[in-house]
Structures are given as C-alpha cells and as structure tokens.
Motif scaffolding. Structure first.
Motif, short mmCIF file in Angstrom:
data_model
loop_
_atom_site.label_atom_id
_atom_site.label_comp_id
_atom_site.label_asym_id
_atom_site.label_seq_id
_atom_site.Cartn_x
_atom_site.Cartn_y
_atom_site.Cartn_z
N SER A 24 -4.95 4.71 -9.16
CA SER A 24 -3.69 4.39 -10.01
C SER A 24 -2.59 4.59 -9.40
O SER A 24 -2.04 5.48 -8.91
CB SER A 24 -3.66 4.92 -11.31
N THR A 25 -1.77 3.43 -9.41
CA THR A 25 -0.42 3.36 -8.46
C THR A 25 0.76 3.02 -9.48
O THR A 25 0.43 2.06 -10.33
CB THR A 25 -0.39 2.73 -7.37
N SER A 26 2.01 3.06 -8.90
CA SER A 26 3.16 2.65 -9.54
C SER A 26 4.22 2.62 -8.63
O SER A 26 4.34 3.27 -7.96
CB SER A 26 3.59 3.63 -10.71
N TYR A 27 5.09 1.51 -8.93
CA TYR A 27 6.10 1.32 -7.95
C TYR A 27 7.33 0.93 -8.63
O TYR A 27 7.33 0.31 -9.84
CB TYR A 27 5.73 0.07 -7.07
N ALA A 28 8.57 1.32 -8.21
CA ALA A 28 9.84 0.75 -8.41
C ALA A 28 9.81 -0.62 -8.39
O ALA A 28 9.26 -1.17 -7.16
CB ALA A 28 10.80 1.51 -7.96
N ASP A 29 10.55 -1.30 -9.23
CA ASP A 29 10.76 -2.87 -9.07
C ASP A 29 11.33 -3.34 -7.60
O ASP A 29 11.03 -4.25 -6.92
CB ASP A 29 11.60 -3.24 -10.26
N SER A 30 12.24 -2.45 -7.22
CA SER A 30 12.82 -2.85 -5.88
C SER A 30 12.05 -2.74 -4.77
O SER A 30 12.23 -3.37 -3.69
CB SER A 30 14.19 -1.89 -5.72
N VAL A 31 10.86 -2.21 -4.83
CA VAL A 31 10.09 -2.04 -3.61
C VAL A 31 8.56 -2.73 -4.07
O VAL A 31 7.89 -3.01 -2.91
CB VAL A 31 9.76 -0.61 -3.10
N LYS A 32 8.43 -3.28 -5.33
CA LYS A 32 7.01 -3.69 -5.40
C LYS A 32 6.83 -5.03 -4.54
O LYS A 32 7.69 -5.90 -4.36
CB LYS A 32 7.11 -4.27 -6.66
N GLY A 33 5.49 -4.95 -4.01
CA GLY A 33 5.24 -6.13 -3.21
C GLY A 33 5.58 -5.99 -1.75
O GLY A 33 5.14 -6.58 -0.71
N ARG A 34 6.53 -4.92 -1.32
CA ARG A 34 6.89 -4.65 0.11
C ARG A 34 6.31 -3.16 0.41
O ARG A 34 5.85 -2.96 1.57
CB ARG A 34 8.29 -4.50 0.11
N PHE A 35 6.19 -2.31 -0.59
CA PHE A 35 5.84 -0.75 -0.17
C PHE A 35 4.48 -0.63 -0.71
O PHE A 35 3.94 -1.19 -1.94
CB PHE A 35 6.58 0.06 -0.60
N THR A 36 3.61 -0.05 -0.11
CA THR A 36 2.28 0.57 -0.53
C THR A 36 2.03 1.94 -0.39
O THR A 36 2.07 2.32 0.70
CB THR A 36 1.10 -0.21 0.08
N ILE A 37 1.76 2.64 -1.47
CA ILE A 37 1.04 3.96 -1.42
C ILE A 37 -0.11 4.13 -1.28
O ILE A 37 -0.89 3.64 -2.09
CB ILE A 37 2.02 4.95 -2.80
N SER A 38 -0.44 5.08 -0.59
CA SER A 38 -2.12 5.22 -0.55
C SER A 38 -2.33 7.02 -0.19
O SER A 38 -1.13 7.71 0.24
CB SER A 38 -2.50 4.51 0.62
N ARG A 39 -3.21 7.39 -0.07
CA ARG A 39 -3.61 8.71 0.00
C ARG A 39 -5.04 8.93 0.68
O ARG A 39 -5.98 8.02 0.43
CB ARG A 39 -3.65 9.69 -1.35
N ASP A 40 -5.19 10.19 1.48
CA ASP A 40 -6.38 10.36 1.96
C ASP A 40 -6.72 11.70 1.59
O ASP A 40 -6.18 12.77 2.20
CB ASP A 40 -6.30 10.19 3.51
N ASN A 41 -7.57 12.13 0.64
CA ASN A 41 -7.78 13.38 0.12
C ASN A 41 -8.70 14.23 1.18
O ASN A 41 -8.88 15.47 1.00
CB ASN A 41 -8.40 13.22 -1.07
N ALA A 42 -9.41 13.64 2.20
CA ALA A 42 -10.05 14.32 3.25
C ALA A 42 -9.10 14.92 3.96
O ALA A 42 -9.43 15.93 4.91
CB ALA A 42 -10.82 13.42 3.81
N LYS A 43 -7.86 14.21 4.44
CA LYS A 43 -6.78 14.76 5.04
C LYS A 43 -5.77 15.37 4.62
O LYS A 43 -4.60 15.60 5.29
CB LYS A 43 -6.37 13.64 6.12
N ASN A 44 -5.55 15.47 3.38
CA ASN A 44 -4.64 16.08 2.55
C ASN A 44 -3.31 15.35 2.85
O ASN A 44 -2.28 16.05 3.13
CB ASN A 44 -4.19 17.53 2.91
N THR A 45 -3.38 13.86 2.88
CA THR A 45 -2.03 13.24 3.22
C THR A 45 -2.03 12.15 2.14
O THR A 45 -2.74 11.52 1.61
CB THR A 45 -2.07 12.69 4.70
N VAL A 46 -0.52 11.82 2.01
CA VAL A 46 -0.01 10.73 1.06
C VAL A 46 0.78 9.94 2.09
O VAL A 46 1.61 10.29 2.80
CB VAL A 46 0.80 11.15 -0.08
N ASN A 47 0.61 8.47 2.06
CA ASN A 47 1.22 7.42 2.97
C ASN A 47 2.32 6.61 1.98
O ASN A 47 1.72 6.26 1.19
CB ASN A 47 0.25 6.94 4.00
N LEU A 48 3.19 6.13 2.80
CA LEU A 48 3.90 5.05 2.12
C LEU A 48 4.21 4.08 3.30
O LEU A 48 4.64 4.23 4.31
CB LEU A 48 5.36 5.48 1.85
N GLN A 49 3.35 2.87 3.16
CA GLN A 49 3.73 1.84 4.03
C GLN A 49 4.73 1.01 3.54
O GLN A 49 4.73 0.49 2.41
CB GLN A 49 2.28 0.99 4.27
#
Length: 122
Positions: free
Chosen positions: A56-81
């Motif tokens: 489940s993800t959520s985005y501000a309208d201003s970034v929707k379609g341009r930014f992507t949030i993801s996570r890797d629980n094996a590496k304990n990281t959250v990313n923002l493309q």
C-alpha cells in the motif's frame, strides 16, 4: 533508532534522482515509512508513504505519476525514485517511520532522518 537519508543533489529540470533511507535500531518489517520535504520558508509537506509490506502506497498530488516509493525489508531501506523533476521539487527531503498505519501527517511519525537536499535548476 537511526534513519539515514542519502541520494540528494543538484539536477536539472526533467532529470531523475533516487533517494534512499537506511534504517537501523527498529523492527523494520513492522514499520510504515514516508518521505516528507521542506522547502525554504515553507512547512514540511507529505510526499509519499508506504505500509509495512510495500503493498500500500500513497502520494501527494504534486508528485503522483512522477515519484515512486518502495522498500526492501531485507535491506532495511526505503527508496524514493523521483522522475521528471521540477524546480518546485527543490527541498530538503526527510524519511520518517512509524510503528502504526502510514499517515500523511508529520506529527504522527516517531522517527526521522536528518534530511537530504534536492535542488532542481530550471
């Protein structure tokens, strides 16, 4: 608990950047995470959030379609493309974590990283 944000920099309009947030000292697979940003003279604003399993993800309208949030629980990281960057995206970007349902409200988050500066030139 530590959240270490990285990946910021100076880019031109239309370029891409990938921010990362490395977490330690918490049970990462149980937390929801988010990115917020704060531009000079403005309040901190919500950018994107992701729940504990990434389904489940959520985005501000201003970034929707341009930014992507993801996570890797094996590496304990959250990313923002971040793609198609605009000058209005210029801000310090902060990652945040919470042991509850993800939220768009900064005060709901218990843990914060130190921020990474993104500057987009026109």
């Amino acid at each position: 608990v530590q959240l270490q944000a990285s990946g910021g920099g100076l880019v031109q309009t239309g370029d891409s950047l990938r921010l990362s947030c490395a977490a330690s000292g918490l049970t990462f697979s149980r937390i929801a995470a988010a990115w917020f940003r704060q531009a000079p003279g403005k309040e901190r604003e919500f950018v994107a959030s992701i729940n504990w399993n990434g389904r489940s993800t959520s985005y501000a309208d201003s970034v929707k379609g341009r930014f992507t949030i993801s996570r890797d629980n094996a590496k304990n990281t959250v990313n923002l493309q971040m793609n198609s960057l605009k000058p209005d995206d210029t801000a310090v970007y902060y990652c945040a974590a919470i042991y509850h349902t993800m939220s768009t409200v900064p005060s709901r988050y218990d843990y914060w990283g130190q921020g990474t500066l993104v500057t987009v030139s026109s």
